[in-house]
Design a protein around this motif. Sequence first.
Motif, PDB file in Angstrom:
ATOM      1  N   VAL A   1     -33.205   9.868 -20.453  1.00  0.00           N
ATOM      2  CA  VAL A   1     -32.063   9.293 -19.745  1.00  0.00           C
ATOM      3  C   VAL A   1     -32.477   8.836 -18.353  1.00  0.00           C
ATOM      4  O   VAL A   1     -32.124   7.732 -17.906  1.00  0.00           O
ATOM      5  N   THR A   2     -33.248   9.670 -17.655  1.00  0.00           N
ATOM      6  CA  THR A   2     -33.692   9.332 -16.303  1.00  0.00           C
ATOM      7  C   THR A   2     -34.596   8.103 -16.327  1.00  0.00           C
ATOM      8  O   THR A   2     -34.474   7.206 -15.471  1.00  0.00           O
ATOM      9  N   TRP A   3     -35.485   8.051 -17.284  1.00  0.00           N
ATOM     10  CA  TRP A   3     -36.376   6.893 -17.442  1.00  0.00           C
ATOM     11  C   TRP A   3     -35.560   5.615 -17.668  1.00  0.00           C
ATOM     12  O   TRP A   3     -35.783   4.602 -17.011  1.00  0.00           O
ATOM     13  N   ASN A   4     -34.634   5.677 -18.608  1.00  0.00           N
ATOM     14  CA  ASN A   4     -33.822   4.497 -18.923  1.00  0.00           C
ATOM     15  C   ASN A   4     -32.966   4.067 -17.733  1.00  0.00           C
ATOM     16  O   ASN A   4     -32.817   2.876 -17.456  1.00  0.00           O
ATOM     17  N   TRP A   5     -32.375   5.051 -17.055  1.00  0.00           N
ATOM     18  CA  TRP A   5     -31.549   4.725 -15.892  1.00  0.00           C
ATOM     19  C   TRP A   5     -32.363   3.991 -14.837  1.00  0.00           C
ATOM     20  O   TRP A   5     -31.943   2.945 -14.325  1.00  0.00           O
ATOM     21  N   ARG A   6     -33.543   4.512 -14.510  1.00  0.00           N
ATOM     22  CA  ARG A   6     -34.345   3.914 -13.452  1.00  0.00           C
ATOM     23  C   ARG A   6     -34.841   2.522 -13.829  1.00  0.00           C
ATOM     24  O   ARG A   6     -34.788   1.590 -13.024  1.00  0.00           O
ATOM     25  N   LEU A   7     -35.314   2.372 -15.069  1.00  0.00           N
ATOM     26  CA  LEU A   7     -35.854   1.079 -15.486  1.00  0.00           C
ATOM     27  C   LEU A   7     -34.752   0.027 -15.557  1.00  0.00           C
ATOM     28  O   LEU A   7     -34.966  -1.126 -15.171  1.00  0.00           O
ATOM     29  N   ASN A   8     -33.585   0.414 -16.020  1.00  0.00           N
ATOM     30  CA  ASN A   8     -32.467  -0.531 -16.030  1.00  0.00           C
ATOM     31  C   ASN A   8     -32.014  -0.877 -14.612  1.00  0.00           C
ATOM     32  O   ASN A   8     -31.599  -2.001 -14.344  1.00  0.00           O
ATOM     33  N   ARG A   9     -32.130   0.067 -13.728  1.00  0.00           N
ATOM     34  CA  ARG A   9     -31.742  -0.150 -12.329  1.00  0.00           C
ATOM     35  C   ARG A   9     -32.639  -1.189 -11.660  1.00  0.00           C
ATOM     36  O   ARG A   9     -32.162  -2.026 -10.893  1.00  0.00           O
ATOM     37  N   VAL A  10     -33.943  -1.139 -11.946  1.00  0.00           N
ATOM     38  CA  VAL A  10     -34.877  -2.043 -11.261  1.00  0.00           C
ATOM     39  C   VAL A  10     -35.182  -3.300 -12.074  1.00  0.00           C
ATOM     40  O   VAL A  10     -35.861  -4.195 -11.570  1.00  0.00           O
ATOM     41  N   LEU A  11     -34.674  -3.379 -13.319  1.00  0.00           N
ATOM     42  CA  LEU A  11     -34.988  -4.539 -14.144  1.00  0.00           C
ATOM     43  C   LEU A  11     -33.710  -5.189 -14.697  1.00  0.00           C
ATOM     44  O   LEU A  11     -33.290  -6.253 -14.239  1.00  0.00           O
ATOM     45  N   THR A  12     -33.090  -4.543 -15.663  1.00  0.00           N
ATOM     46  CA  THR A  12     -31.956  -5.149 -16.367  1.00  0.00           C
ATOM     47  C   THR A  12     -30.797  -5.485 -15.438  1.00  0.00           C
ATOM     48  O   THR A  12     -30.182  -6.550 -15.548  1.00  0.00           O
ATOM     49  N   PHE A  13     -30.499  -4.581 -14.494  1.00  0.00           N
ATOM     50  CA  PHE A  13     -29.337  -4.765 -13.617  1.00  0.00           C
ATOM     51  C   PHE A  13     -29.748  -4.843 -12.149  1.00  0.00           C
ATOM     52  O   PHE A  13     -28.966  -4.458 -11.276  1.00  0.00           O
ATOM     53  N   ASP A  14     -30.938  -5.357 -11.871  1.00  0.00           N
ATOM     54  CA  ASP A  14     -31.356  -5.391 -10.474  1.00  0.00           C
ATOM     55  C   ASP A  14     -30.602  -6.426  -9.654  1.00  0.00           C
ATOM     56  O   ASP A  14     -30.734  -6.478  -8.437  1.00  0.00           O
ATOM     57  N   ASP A  15     -29.786  -7.246 -10.313  1.00  0.00           N
ATOM     58  CA  ASP A  15     -28.952  -8.210  -9.586  1.00  0.00           C
ATOM     59  C   ASP A  15     -27.601  -7.612  -9.205  1.00  0.00           C
ATOM     60  O   ASP A  15     -26.788  -8.284  -8.557  1.00  0.00           O
ATOM     61  N   ARG A  16     -27.354  -6.368  -9.598  1.00  0.00           N
ATOM     62  CA  ARG A  16     -26.106  -5.705  -9.233  1.00  0.00           C
ATOM     63  C   ARG A  16     -26.289  -4.952  -7.911  1.00  0.00           C
ATOM     64  O   ARG A  16     -27.398  -4.512  -7.592  1.00  0.00           O
ATOM     65  N   PRO A  17     -25.208  -4.775  -7.150  1.00  0.00           N
ATOM     66  CA  PRO A  17     -25.328  -4.064  -5.875  1.00  0.00           C
ATOM     67  C   PRO A  17     -25.857  -2.650  -6.095  1.00  0.00           C
ATOM     68  O   PRO A  17     -25.396  -1.944  -7.004  1.00  0.00           O
ATOM     69  N   PRO A  18     -26.822  -2.215  -5.285  1.00  0.00           N
ATOM     70  CA  PRO A  18     -27.346  -0.853  -5.430  1.00  0.00           C
ATOM     71  C   PRO A  18     -26.298   0.182  -5.037  1.00  0.00           C
ATOM     72  O   PRO A  18     -25.515  -0.032  -4.115  1.00  0.00           O
ATOM     73  N   THR A  19     -26.275   1.289  -5.755  1.00  0.00           N
ATOM     74  CA  THR A  19     -25.367   2.386  -5.432  1.00  0.00           C
ATOM     75  C   THR A  19     -26.185   3.653  -5.256  1.00  0.00           C
ATOM     76  O   THR A  19     -27.383   3.681  -5.510  1.00  0.00           O
ATOM     77  N   ARG A  20     -25.522   4.701  -4.817  1.00  0.00           N
ATOM     78  CA  ARG A  20     -26.231   5.965  -4.601  1.00  0.00           C
ATOM     79  C   ARG A  20     -26.812   6.470  -5.921  1.00  0.00           C
ATOM     80  O   ARG A  20     -26.140   6.489  -6.951  1.00  0.00           O
ATOM     81  N   ALA A  21     -28.063   6.894  -5.837  1.00  0.00           N
ATOM     82  CA  ALA A  21     -28.824   7.211  -7.043  1.00  0.00           C
ATOM     83  C   ALA A  21     -28.189   8.334  -7.859  1.00  0.00           C
ATOM     84  O   ALA A  21     -28.065   8.228  -9.085  1.00  0.00           O
ATOM     85  N   VAL A  22     -27.790   9.418  -7.202  1.00  0.00           N
ATOM     86  CA  VAL A  22     -27.287  10.591  -7.944  1.00  0.00           C
ATOM     87  C   VAL A  22     -26.024  10.232  -8.713  1.00  0.00           C
ATOM     88  O   VAL A  22     -25.881  10.543  -9.909  1.00  0.00           O
ATOM     89  N   GLY A  23     -25.089   9.568  -8.051  1.00  0.00           N
ATOM     90  CA  GLY A  23     -23.853   9.194  -8.720  1.00  0.00           C
ATOM     91  C   GLY A  23     -24.097   8.225  -9.858  1.00  0.00           C
ATOM     92  O   GLY A  23     -23.483   8.340 -10.927  1.00  0.00           O
ATOM     93  N   GLN A  24     -24.981   7.268  -9.639  1.00  0.00           N
ATOM     94  CA  GLN A  24     -25.254   6.296 -10.694  1.00  0.00           C
ATOM     95  C   GLN A  24     -25.966   6.951 -11.867  1.00  0.00           C
ATOM     96  O   GLN A  24     -25.682   6.648 -13.037  1.00  0.00           O
TER      97      GLN A  24
END
Length: 383
Positions: free
Chosen positions: A293-316
């Motif tokens: 889950v952590t791997w998928n969350w991080r990779l999607n954060r920096v790749l799939t959805f990197d055009d979305r506004p960044p939010t706080r890591a723990v909550g996301q």
Amino acid sequence: MLRHPGPDARHDATACKAQGVSIVAPTYREADNLRALAMRIRTAMAAASLDWELILADDDSGDGSEELALELSRSLPVRFHARQARRRDLSQAVLDGIRQARFDRLIVMDADLSHPPEQIAELLAALHGDAEMAVGSRYAPGGRIDGAWGRYRTLNSRIATWLTRPLTRCADPMSGFFAVDRHRLPEPDELAPVGFKIGLEFMVRGGLRVREVPIRFDERHRGSSKLTWRQQLAFLRHLFRLYRHRFGLPVRLLSFGAVGATGLVVDTAVYLGLQAVGLGHLLARFLSFWPAVTWNWRLNRVLTFDDRPPTRAVGQWTRFAVASTVGLATNVGSYAALTSFVAPFMARPLLALFAGVAVGSAANFAVATHFVYRRRGADTDSE
């Protein structure tokens, strides 16, 4: 794509006399080439009777470039702009240089003398008519590369160009030598360049009509190339962003699915590793879920959805874990329902498994898109 203007248009450079041109050259440790670049530009601009300025957008070279630019500025319209950024980035250097430009007509070119200043007027002339961007092309009819390119470099260039084919019909979209009017460029908040290929960014996001002008591309004689494997990875990331911009949902879905596939590898590796050290399979299965889950969350954060506004890591991350649980429940629930109540799947449970994966993945993607990586002004706090 608009082809190069032909011999007649090459004599139209005199039509550009009344206006000036800002020449933006991004630099990083190019001190050995700057004097020759400025002198060749001066000669070319004098021959074309063009008012001009040269903006050196420097990525904190620290090699004497600033001192040399100051010396040149005493007799030539040379300006030095030092970028104060943590990370060097040619595209951002070009954008900074454009912001500093005095004229609306812009030329972007490399500082390593690979692009011929003698063809600047020709590029400007090619902007007449319906062309919105003129590209100095190595691969248009009449263009050529001087110097010995090895097989690796030639193959690398051709593959990179081939990868851009669905995005633009320009024969040389990787060219860093182009002319454009400032008013034709997209708004700054519409741009998301990474690495070297700012011209490709303008073509795709701006939807600019391109005319190619064949040029003689010369091999650098001084200094060293800045093309590294990191820059090649940056190009692939940039290319992905442009594909997502052009094709939207299908590309994002493919990216989400690819990330999920790598997460499955992580899940399986951790699961087997925990069993290898003596944990029972049920506990191992429970524990292996979280690294995946952590791997998928991080990779999607920096790749799939990197055009979305960044939010706080723990909550996301928490929201992503919930989304993954929803996807898993939908997966298992679909499988159970199909194998219990739908005759074709009751006899073929493997098909039900695949169907469950598809339904669960779709649910996971929907929740991730609208809940985890959402577009909300309230969720724009940086980490």
